[in-house]
Enzyme design. Structure first.
Site, PDB file in Angstrom:
ATOM      1  N   LYS A 251       0.805  -1.222   0.000  1.00  0.00           N
ATOM      2  CA  LYS A 251       0.000   0.000   0.000  1.00  0.00           C
ATOM      3  C   LYS A 251       0.842   1.279   0.000  1.00  0.00           C
ATOM      4  CE  LYS A 251      -4.476  -1.475   1.578  1.00  0.00           C
ATOM      5  NZ  LYS A 251      -4.406  -2.903   1.983  1.00  0.00           N
TER       6      LYS A 251
ATOM      7  N   GLU B 246      -9.855   6.936   3.341  1.00  0.00           N
ATOM      8  CA  GLU B 246     -10.771   6.079   4.074  1.00  0.00           C
ATOM      9  C   GLU B 246      -9.981   4.848   4.477  1.00  0.00           C
ATOM     10  OE1 GLU B 246     -10.350   6.068   0.850  1.00  0.00           O
ATOM     11  OE2 GLU B 246      -9.821   3.943   0.702  1.00  0.00           O
TER      12      GLU B 246
ATOM     13  N   SER C  96       1.592  -9.882  -0.657  1.00  0.00           N
ATOM     14  CA  SER C  96       1.257  -8.451  -0.586  1.00  0.00           C
ATOM     15  C   SER C  96       1.592  -7.806   0.754  1.00  0.00           C
ATOM     16  CB  SER C  96      -0.225  -8.259  -0.895  1.00  0.00           C
ATOM     17  OG  SER C  96      -1.027  -9.085  -0.066  1.00  0.00           O
TER      18      SER C  96
HETATM   19  C1  LIG Z   1      -5.213  -3.942   1.539  1.00  0.00           C
HETATM   20  C2  LIG Z   1      -4.486  -5.194   1.321  1.00  0.00           C
HETATM   21  C3  LIG Z   1      -4.842  -6.081   0.277  1.00  0.00           C
HETATM   22  C4  LIG Z   1      -6.030  -5.892  -0.619  1.00  0.00           C
HETATM   23  O1  LIG Z   1      -5.996  -4.775  -1.431  1.00  0.00           O
HETATM   24  P1  LIG Z   1      -5.703  -4.823  -2.996  1.00  0.00           P
HETATM   25  O2  LIG Z   1      -6.001  -3.428  -3.426  1.00  0.00           O
HETATM   26  O3  LIG Z   1      -6.590  -5.831  -3.626  1.00  0.00           O
HETATM   27  O4  LIG Z   1      -4.261  -5.164  -3.161  1.00  0.00           O
HETATM   28  C5  LIG Z   1      -4.073  -7.224   0.098  1.00  0.00           C
HETATM   29  N1  LIG Z   1      -3.013  -7.504   0.893  1.00  0.00           N
HETATM   30  C6  LIG Z   1      -2.659  -6.679   1.911  1.00  0.00           C
HETATM   31  C7  LIG Z   1      -1.497  -7.064   2.757  1.00  0.00           C
HETATM   32  C8  LIG Z   1      -3.377  -5.510   2.154  1.00  0.00           C
HETATM   33  O5  LIG Z   1      -3.004  -4.715   3.173  1.00  0.00           O
END
Ligand SMILES: *Cc1c(COP(=O)(O)O)cnc(C)c1O
Length: 391
Positions: A83, A105, A373
């Site tokens: 993010k 948000e 992610s």
């Molecule tokens: C917010 C988040 C997501 C989901 O958001 P996407 O916009 O689909 O990437 C996935 N993994 C983590 C670790 C997150 O914090």
């Protein structure tokens, strides 16, 4: 048409916000080609966010699953997830546009923390809208945002969760567009957000492509990523769209598709249909009357009723495939990765790995990249409860 991916996307917003969205689209179109902007953005990613993140080969899991598994390590980026890439990009763009304040948000607080971090770094005022139910559930992130100098604004309307926070943030933006940029957290919302967020996240795929060619001498057979709004997935997919590489997005299967307690917009044809939500036309989970359906996932980041419009397009054109992973399979993957490789993943990311585990036969002897992610520190409480562990 500008701002559309096939028939999905667009700019479905109140008249009062159209000039702001158009101004933003123009500024983004300029900055994404501006050498000075890009140098500053890539400099921040490198020296502040800690990029490039590694591409880690997983020998133990590879052996167990019968494929060659690599993880793209977004968990190692500053603040613990992908993010930050988008937050830094948009905060920098806001500053270039002469804005002095950003608002955002947040549901679980992860995007709020990334935004507060980027705002602190770039000297911008920051306000984060958050439902009071979420504030109670995510106390450490509320504290983090406050320490970073952000104002956390409680939202008491509706279900007191993410979708109400989005409505309040949009209301704020309507009144403050002169000074304020709305820093949206995923590849969602009206044009130019889906394209802009994808651009700032595309660094993931650019790095992964170079790294896998360096390690294997060829492109991978498949890339697997979890899909909430769709930003980490589109960020890694982008660099491989024109290649013969399977692209697989994994949604939150929750308690199973048949229970309707999930957030799988594509897997449940009765509830997941095209609709308009928060500024764009895309796939939305809805009831028979077209009201937005409630969702469930063990991972807060995937627990949202809509998916980014570019994913709706990639699915329709069959360039990407979408599937799901249930809470149970996600928890299994969470534990397996922790033990086998010494990496505790975010529950969101564990969905991508959970899909691979459930479908391992399809990937026999293949080279696979899973986009990790984020890291799992934020999820320890949830996992303890789910596994009935004691402190
Ligand atoms: C917010 C988040 C997501 C989901 O958001 P996407 O916009 O689909 O990437 C996935 N993994 C983590 C670790 C997150 O914090």
């Amino acid at each position: 048409m500008e701002g559309y991916f096939g028939k999905y996307g667009g700019m479905f917003i109140p008249e009062t916000l159209v000039p702001a969205a158009k101004e933003l689209a123009k500024a983004f179109a300029h900055c994404k080609k501006d050498k000075k902007f890009l140098t500053e953005f890539y400099g921040l990613l490198k020296n502040y966010a800690g990029r490039p993140t590694p591409l880690t080969y997983c020998p133990n899991l590879s052996k167990l699953l019968g494929c060659s598994l690599y993880l793209k390590r977004e968990d190692l980026a500053h603040t613990g997830a992908h993010k930050i890439n988008n937050a830094l990009g948009q905060a920098l763009l806001a500053r270039n546009m002469g804005k002095t304040r950003v608002i955002a948000e947040t549901g679980a607080g992860q995007h709020g923390v990334a935004t507060a971090t980027a705002a602190a770094k770039l000297g911008l005022e920051c306000g984060v809208y958050m439902g009071t139910v979420d504030m109670e559930r995510q106390k450490p992130n509320v504290l983090r945002m406050r320490l970073l100098g952000a104002k956390v604004i409680p939202v008491n309307s509706g279900t007191k969760t993410l979708k109400d926070a989005i409505n309040e943030a949009l209301r704020d933006w309507t009144a403050t567009v002169e000074t304020t940029h709305y820093l949206l957290g995923s590849a969602l919302g009206p044009h130019p957000y889906p394209a802009m967020v994808a651009f700032f996240q595309s660094i993931i795929g650019k790095e992964a492509r170079k790294q896998i060619v360096g390690a294997e001498g060829t492109l991978p057979d498949a890339i697997i990523a979890c899909v909430g709004g769709g930003s980490n997935s589109i960020g890694i997919f982008k660099a491989f769209l024109n290649d013969n590489v399977r692209l697989i997005g994994v949604e939150a299967g929750g308690k199973g598709i048949k229970t309707h307690e999930h957030a799988a917009r594509f897997a449940d044809p009765r509830a997941g249909r095209p609709g308009i939500i928060h500024g764009a036309k895309t796939f939305v989970l809805q009831d028979d009357d077209g009201q937005i359906a409630n969702t469930h996932s063990i991972s807060a980041g995937l627990d949202y009723s809509a998916i980014g419009p570019e994913h709706a397009f990639l699915r329709e054109t069959k360039r990407a495939e979408y599937s799901y992973c249930t809470d149970t399979d996600c928890l299994e993957a969470f534990q397996l990765l922790s033990r086998a490789e010494g990496i505790i993943p975010a529950l969101e990311s564990a969905h991508a790995l959970g899909y691979l585990i459930q479908h391992k036969r399809e990937f026999s002897k293949k080279v696979v990249i899973v986009n990790l992610s984020g890291r799992g520190d934020k999820d320890l409480g949830t996992v303890m409860k789910a596994l009935h562990l004691r402190e």
